[in-house]
Write a protein that holds these residues in place. Structure first.
Motif, PDB file in Angstrom:
ATOM      1  N   GLU A  78       0.832  -1.205   0.000  1.00  0.00           N
ATOM      2  CA  GLU A  78       0.000   0.000   0.000  1.00  0.00           C
ATOM      3  C   GLU A  78       0.864   1.252   0.000  1.00  0.00           C
ATOM      4  O   GLU A  78       0.567   2.238  -0.686  1.00  0.00           O
ATOM      5  CB  GLU A  78      -0.921  -0.016   1.226  1.00  0.00           C
ATOM      6  CG  GLU A  78      -2.008   1.039   1.210  1.00  0.00           C
ATOM      7  CD  GLU A  78      -3.079   0.768   0.175  1.00  0.00           C
ATOM      8  OE1 GLU A  78      -3.762   1.729  -0.220  1.00  0.00           O
ATOM      9  OE2 GLU A  78      -3.227  -0.403  -0.251  1.00  0.00           O
ATOM     10  N   THR A  81       2.157   2.550  -3.283  1.00  0.00           N
ATOM     11  CA  THR A  81       1.194   3.168  -4.199  1.00  0.00           C
ATOM     12  C   THR A  81       0.804   4.584  -3.768  1.00  0.00           C
ATOM     13  O   THR A  81       0.006   5.234  -4.441  1.00  0.00           O
ATOM     14  CB  THR A  81      -0.087   2.315  -4.284  1.00  0.00           C
ATOM     15  OG1 THR A  81      -0.775   2.361  -3.023  1.00  0.00           O
ATOM     16  CG2 THR A  81       0.233   0.882  -4.648  1.00  0.00           C
ATOM     17  N   PRO A  90      -4.894  -0.240  -9.179  1.00  0.00           N
ATOM     18  CA  PRO A  90      -4.301  -1.408  -8.527  1.00  0.00           C
ATOM     19  C   PRO A  90      -3.607  -2.300  -9.548  1.00  0.00           C
ATOM     20  O   PRO A  90      -3.985  -2.348 -10.717  1.00  0.00           O
ATOM     21  CB  PRO A  90      -5.501  -2.108  -7.886  1.00  0.00           C
ATOM     22  CG  PRO A  90      -6.679  -1.636  -8.672  1.00  0.00           C
ATOM     23  CD  PRO A  90      -6.364  -0.235  -9.088  1.00  0.00           C
ATOM     24  N   SER A 280      -5.797  -6.235  -0.056  1.00  0.00           N
ATOM     25  CA  SER A 280      -5.048  -5.574  -1.120  1.00  0.00           C
ATOM     26  C   SER A 280      -6.010  -4.798  -2.008  1.00  0.00           C
ATOM     27  O   SER A 280      -7.195  -5.119  -2.116  1.00  0.00           O
ATOM     28  CB  SER A 280      -4.283  -6.610  -1.949  1.00  0.00           C
ATOM     29  OG  SER A 280      -5.180  -7.404  -2.704  1.00  0.00           O
ATOM     30  N   ARG A 281      -5.483  -3.786  -2.668  1.00  0.00           N
ATOM     31  CA  ARG A 281      -6.329  -2.967  -3.550  1.00  0.00           C
ATOM     32  C   ARG A 281      -6.928  -3.801  -4.669  1.00  0.00           C
ATOM     33  O   ARG A 281      -8.084  -3.625  -5.043  1.00  0.00           O
ATOM     34  CB  ARG A 281      -5.510  -1.808  -4.125  1.00  0.00           C
ATOM     35  CG  ARG A 281      -5.105  -0.745  -3.116  1.00  0.00           C
ATOM     36  CD  ARG A 281      -4.334   0.371  -3.791  1.00  0.00           C
ATOM     37  NE  ARG A 281      -5.175   1.103  -4.725  1.00  0.00           N
ATOM     38  CZ  ARG A 281      -4.704   1.809  -5.745  1.00  0.00           C
ATOM     39  NH1 ARG A 281      -3.410   1.828  -5.994  1.00  0.00           N
ATOM     40  NH2 ARG A 281      -5.520   2.475  -6.526  1.00  0.00           N
ATOM     41  N   ARG A 282      -6.144  -4.713  -5.232  1.00  0.00           N
ATOM     42  CA  ARG A 282      -6.660  -5.514  -6.352  1.00  0.00           C
ATOM     43  C   ARG A 282      -7.778  -6.439  -5.895  1.00  0.00           C
ATOM     44  O   ARG A 282      -8.749  -6.654  -6.624  1.00  0.00           O
ATOM     45  CB  ARG A 282      -5.534  -6.283  -7.031  1.00  0.00           C
ATOM     46  CG  ARG A 282      -4.752  -7.227  -6.140  1.00  0.00           C
ATOM     47  CD  ARG A 282      -3.590  -7.863  -6.899  1.00  0.00           C
ATOM     48  NE  ARG A 282      -2.766  -8.683  -6.030  1.00  0.00           N
ATOM     49  CZ  ARG A 282      -1.744  -8.219  -5.342  1.00  0.00           C
ATOM     50  NH1 ARG A 282      -1.411  -6.931  -5.435  1.00  0.00           N
ATOM     51  NH2 ARG A 282      -1.025  -9.009  -4.568  1.00  0.00           N
ATOM     52  N   LYS A 284      -9.779  -5.835  -3.318  1.00  0.00           N
ATOM     53  CA  LYS A 284     -10.928  -4.976  -2.979  1.00  0.00           C
ATOM     54  C   LYS A 284     -11.706  -4.586  -4.234  1.00  0.00           C
ATOM     55  O   LYS A 284     -12.941  -4.652  -4.252  1.00  0.00           O
ATOM     56  CB  LYS A 284     -10.471  -3.730  -2.228  1.00  0.00           C
ATOM     57  CG  LYS A 284     -11.631  -2.846  -1.767  1.00  0.00           C
ATOM     58  CD  LYS A 284     -11.150  -1.635  -1.000  1.00  0.00           C
ATOM     59  CE  LYS A 284     -12.329  -0.860  -0.426  1.00  0.00           C
ATOM     60  NZ  LYS A 284     -13.343  -0.482  -1.433  1.00  0.00           N
TER      61      LYS A 284
END
Length: 300
Positions: A78, A81, A90, A280-282, A284
């Motif tokens: 995180e 980024t 992401p 993780s962003r991906r 989410k």
């Protein structure tokens, strides 16, 4: 190898339950992975893994450290980024596992939309009806249908899958149409055996808010949804099936719903993953994309 790399290597060994498989996924020699774990254990002053000739499993200290490693790795990811431009999205590989027909009929056809929206994410899509262990199978999330037993996982409830009773016109012409569960004694059902346990499921229905079940006669037992539907289409008996699974067959007149007032209890559908606070962003964005897709095509 810096500390974060050490942590990531240890986490991968735990997830793969094997030095050899972990080394293959990391693109490193097995000796390098083994050396990294020895170095980490020396630094921490504790044994992290039980090692046998066939299997590697975390010790109690190893399990606690694995949980901490996942949080640290996610925080580093995180942090990397933070200073990306607003247009950057992401990135990385997302490993998911979903039930067979949901994957084939709903998720796979819609994946081009997701990948176009997030061009820096790649997806490894596992499609299976067996229970998948997120850690042992190195999967980021799984979509599961039915009651949950993984108390250590976070569940994002997505909805309920409506079940209906169906048969082929040929079967009904030969055996008659059942009007209520009392009529089942004069009928046959295609039996469905759980891919995980092998147990054959009884016929179920809700009546006055109570769940009832009974064994049914039948000469064919299957362990996949594809075979279950195929046998029903062939006139081999009644089945209980998610409505989305047979919507096209119902529309074409190839199957007919029976006993609509005595349907089985709806089945919960949930997305499971290890840690809510360090998602993780991906993962989410995938979960946020998947939920409306299933609400529109699976639960409608």
């Amino acid at each position: 190898m810096d500390r974060i790399e050490l942590f990531a290597t240890f986490a991968r060994v735990v997830e793969c339950a094997s030095f050899t498989r972990a080394a293959a996924t990391l693109g490193q020699p097995r000796s390098s992975v083994s050396a990294a774990i020895r170095l980490l254990e020396d630094r921490l002053g504790t044994r992290l893994l039980h090692r046998t000739t066939r299997h590697v499993a975390p010790t109690q200290d190893g399990l606690a450290f694995y949980e901490r490693c996942l949080r640290l790795i996610a925080e580093v990811e995180e942090a990397e980024t933070l200073f990306r431009s607003a247009g950057d999205g992401p990135a990385g590989k997302l490993r998911i596992d979903v039930p067979g027909r949901i994957g084939r009929l709903i998720i796979a056809p819609a994946l081009p939309v997701f990948l176009a929206r997030y061009p820096d994410i790649s997806v490894t899509l596992g499609v299976t009806d067996r229970a998948v262990n997120l850690v042992e199978d190195s999967v980021d999330c799984v979509l599961r249908v039915g009651p949950l037993s993984d108390s250590s996982l976070i569940a994002r409830n997505l909805g309920e899958l409506r079940l209906i009773n169906v048969a082929s016109p040929a079967y009904l012409a030969q055996r008659g149409t059942p009007e209520s569960p009392e009529d089942l004694s004069a009928h046959e059902a295609v039996h469905y055996a759980s891919p995980s346990t092998g147990a054959v499921e009884d016929w179920q229905w809700l009546e006055d808010g109570q769940l009832h079940s009974r064994a049914t006669a039948g000469r064919v037992t299957v362990n996949s949804a594809e075979a279950y539907i195929a046998c029903c289409l062939s006139g081999l008996g009644l089945i209980q099936i998610p409505a989305y699974d047979v919507a096209a067959h119902l529309k074409a007149g190839e199957l007919v719903e029976v006993m609509p007032e005595h349907r089985a209890e709806p089945m919960p559908v949930a997305l499971l993953y290890p840690h809510r606070q360090h998602l993780s962003r991906r993962l989410k964005v995938f979960a946020d994309w998947l939920e409306p897709l299933l609400r529109e095509q699976l639960f409608a």
